[in-house]
Design an enzyme around this catalytic site. Structure first.
Site, short mmCIF file in Angstrom:
data_model
loop_
_atom_site.label_atom_id
_atom_site.label_comp_id
_atom_site.label_asym_id
_atom_site.label_seq_id
_atom_site.Cartn_x
_atom_site.Cartn_y
_atom_site.Cartn_z
N LYS A 102 5.98 -6.17 -7.82
CA LYS A 102 5.40 -6.63 -6.56
C LYS A 102 3.89 -6.42 -6.60
CE LYS A 102 9.70 -5.27 -4.32
NZ LYS A 102 10.38 -4.28 -3.46
N GLY A 131 12.76 -7.14 -2.54
CA GLY A 131 13.56 -6.60 -1.45
C GLY A 131 13.70 -5.11 -1.52
N LYS A 186 3.94 -5.47 1.69
CA LYS A 186 4.63 -4.31 2.29
C LYS A 186 4.15 -3.01 1.68
CE LYS A 186 7.69 -3.22 -1.13
NZ LYS A 186 8.15 -1.91 -1.63
N ASP A 238 12.04 -4.56 4.18
CA ASP A 238 11.74 -3.52 3.19
C ASP A 238 10.95 -2.36 3.80
OD1 ASP A 238 11.61 -2.28 0.72
OD2 ASP A 238 10.76 -3.99 -0.33
N SER A 248 9.24 6.62 -1.33
CA SER A 248 8.25 5.55 -1.41
C SER A 248 6.93 6.05 -2.02
CB SER A 248 7.97 4.98 -0.01
OG SER A 248 6.85 4.12 -0.04
N ASN A 250 4.17 4.37 -2.33
CA ASN A 250 3.03 3.92 -1.56
C ASN A 250 2.84 4.78 -0.30
OD1 ASN A 250 1.87 1.31 -2.85
ND2 ASN A 250 4.10 1.09 -2.99
N GLU A 268 1.32 0.49 -6.14
CA GLU A 268 0.81 -0.87 -6.30
C GLU A 268 -0.01 -1.34 -5.10
OE1 GLU A 268 0.66 -2.86 -8.75
OE2 GLU A 268 2.37 -2.65 -10.11
#
Length: 319
Positions: A102, A131, A186, A238, A248, A250, A268
């Site tokens: 992504k 997803g 996202k 998501d 997660s 991020n 990312e």
């Protein structure tokens, strides 16, 4: 199906683990000398999965490309173009490529499928797998739903039908622009959520979700996609795994950033914030949350001051 998974990191190693359990023949490729490959080769496992003995682990790229019909790529988004230049040295014109990654290319603002197409792969042979889902949950047996999308609708159906298993139900995507932009964006929202967590303003994650999905929808529409995609599994669907989960990267990066603590894993969303800012300017779309994250990461603005200013803007209509 004969499938090669290119990449041995967190997501790549899980994909190999998952696909071999679905009954597919899997080759797992990685760079000799790279930590993610060497740890699988030397110990038979990493921090996420054990290497299934049915998986053919190799560092020979030609072997991986030649002996499979489906090529799955799971690497850092910003490394994709240079990696594709290695891949296209071989005859891969009859291969189907799935991008399990992504992001948006920072230098060009190109979606990842566009990068692969520009490197010589027919767009009808390119799909994306996006997803929600975390490896740590999947390996414990917790299922989730994901999306396969492509410009080629026959390829979407073929892949979604054949790759689904007990852990993952795939939906047919019908908007590759929305799927890719939504999935990339996202991660930026995940960083914002982590910053709110780290600064003690978790209560603002509700407005973040509502406003974040709306600004991404505007960008998708401006780029020629379906704005409703922002409210599907590629983006809003998501949010639980990206804005709230302890797994997660991020969200955790954002939290650590605010607390001025180190974070060594790939997030990312850092590069994606830069790429989306470029796209917002290119398509004349206001991206206030994205721009807020960008100003913090790249212009050294004080995180909580930026977010509190953002959420106290003058009264306006919600949508």
């Amino acid at each position: 199906m004969k499938i090669s998974v290119l990449g041995c990191g967190r997501w790549g190693s899980f994909i190999g683990w998952y696909l071999v359990r679905c009954g597919h023949n899997v080759i797992q490729w990685g760079n000799e000398g790279h930590y993610s490959f060497d740890i699988l080769k030397n110990t038979g496992k990493n921090e996420y999965v054990e290497l299934d003995k049915r998986i053919d682990l190799t560092s020979n790229l030609e072997y991986a490309l030649t002996n499979s019909d489906i090529i799955i790529i799971s690497i850092s988004a910003q490394s994709l173009r240079s990696f594709m230049q290695r891949i296209t040295k071989f005859n891969v014109s009859d291969k189907k490529f799935i991008l399990c990654m992504k992001g948006v290319e920072v230098e060009t603002g190109k979606r990842l499928s566009e990068v692969v197409n520009e490197c010589g792969i027919d767009k009808d042979n390119i799909a994306v797998w996006v997803g929600p889902g975390h490896i740590q949950a999947f390996v414990k047996g917790y299922p989730n739903c994901m999306v396969i999308d492509s410009a080629n609708k026959s390829l979407v159906k073929y892949l979604a039908d054949n790759l689904r298993g007990e852990l993952i139900r795939f939906y047919y995507g019908d908007d590759i622009i929305g799927s890719e932009i939504g999935a990339a964006a996202k991660n930026v929202m995940g960083i914002a959520a982590g910053m709110l967590d780290g600064g003690g303003y978790t209560t603002l994650k509700g407005p973040l979700m509502a406003r974040g999905a709306r600004e991404v929808a505007r960008l998708i529409k401006a780029m020629g996609g379906n704005e409703l995609s922002a409210y599907g599994l590629c983006h809003l669907g998501d949010y639980e795994t990206t804005l709230f989960s302890e797994y997660s990267n991020n969200r955790k990066f954002g939290e650590k950033f605010v607390k001025k603590e180190p974070f060594e894993k790939l997030a990312e969303g850092v590069s994606t914030a830069k790429a989306l800012k470029y796209l917002g300017e290119k398509y004349s779309v206001d991206l206030p949350i994205t721009n807020a994250v960008y100003s913090i990461l790249y212009e050294n603005k004080e995180p909580m001051k930026v977010f509190l200013t953002l959420f106290s803007r003058s009264t306006r209509k919600e949508f």
